[in-house]
Design a protein around this motif. Structure first.
Motif, PDB file in Angstrom:
ATOM      1  N   PRO A   4      -1.887   6.324   4.652  1.00 37.81           N
ATOM      2  CA  PRO A   4      -3.109   5.598   4.520  1.00 37.81           C
ATOM      3  C   PRO A   4      -3.964   5.527   3.075  1.00 37.81           C
ATOM      4  N   ALA A   8      -4.366   2.457   0.948  1.00 35.76           N
ATOM      5  CA  ALA A   8      -5.606   1.957   0.282  1.00 35.76           C
ATOM      6  C   ALA A   8      -5.739   2.059  -1.425  1.00 35.76           C
ATOM      7  N   ALA A  11      -3.743  -0.824  -2.628  1.00 37.67           N
ATOM      8  CA  ALA A  11      -4.294  -2.193  -2.495  1.00 37.67           C
ATOM      9  C   ALA A  11      -5.605  -2.379  -3.579  1.00 37.67           C
ATOM     10  N   PRO A  61      -9.607   5.082   3.818  1.00 38.28           N
ATOM     11  CA  PRO A  61      -8.672   3.974   3.874  1.00 38.28           C
ATOM     12  C   PRO A  61      -8.931   3.388   5.519  1.00 38.28           C
ATOM     13  N   TRP A  64      -4.386   2.005   9.671  1.00 33.83           N
ATOM     14  CA  TRP A  64      -2.907   1.819   9.113  1.00 33.83           C
ATOM     15  C   TRP A  64      -2.765   0.644   8.972  1.00 33.83           C
ATOM     16  N   ASP A  66      -4.616  -2.393   9.426  1.00 30.82           N
ATOM     17  CA  ASP A  66      -5.162  -3.131   8.611  1.00 30.82           C
ATOM     18  C   ASP A  66      -5.116  -2.902   7.096  1.00 30.82           C
ATOM     19  N   GLU A  67      -4.748  -1.634   6.667  1.00 27.23           N
ATOM     20  CA  GLU A  67      -4.208  -1.380   5.299  1.00 27.23           C
ATOM     21  C   GLU A  67      -3.096  -2.038   4.914  1.00 27.23           C
ATOM     22  N   ARG A  68      -1.949  -2.068   5.942  1.00 32.43           N
ATOM     23  CA  ARG A  68      -0.742  -2.722   5.710  1.00 32.43           C
ATOM     24  C   ARG A  68      -0.728  -4.326   5.592  1.00 32.43           C
TER      25      ARG A  68
END
Length: 118
Positions: A4, A8, A11, A61, A64, A66-68
């Protein structure tokens, strides 16, 4: 770095490329030379343990999923905006074109995904 945290970080690196996440410039004139920048973007493997901007590891982060979702959306945004005429400068390499940002983004994502066997 956990998976994660890696998502982050990657991103936020894309957000930096768009200018959505300002990062302090580094004063390393050699890195801004055209040949050095070209070598890093096109020839030299991404160095393991390379230092990163504090801004790219500052936030915890999200979940998971949401980060993806966020990184997928940022990659899709990059594809839509790749031909825009101006891009923010990179904190180390200085002025960058869309193709240069694309090469760096690919290289960065590849580097981290390989760390996790993806």
């Amino acid at each position: 770095m956990t998976a994660p945290q890696m998502l982050a970080h990657c991103a936020d690196a894309l957000r930096m490329a768009y200018g959505d996440l300002p990062c302090a410039a580094k004063n390393v004139p050699l890195a801004r030379l055209g040949l050095v920048k070209w070598l890093f973007l096109n020839v030299i493997p991404f160095p393991k343990g390379a230092p990163t901007a504090r801004e790219l590891i500052a936030r915890p982060p999200a979940e998971w999923g949401d980060e993806r979702e966020a990184i997928v959306a940022l990659i899709e945004r990059f594809a839509r905006e790749a031909s825009r005429p101006t891009w923010p400068p990179h904190p180390l390499f200085g002025p960058m074109t869309g193709p240069q940002w694309g090469q760096l983004a690919w290289k960065h994502l590849d580097h981290h995904l390989r760390q996790f066997g993806a």
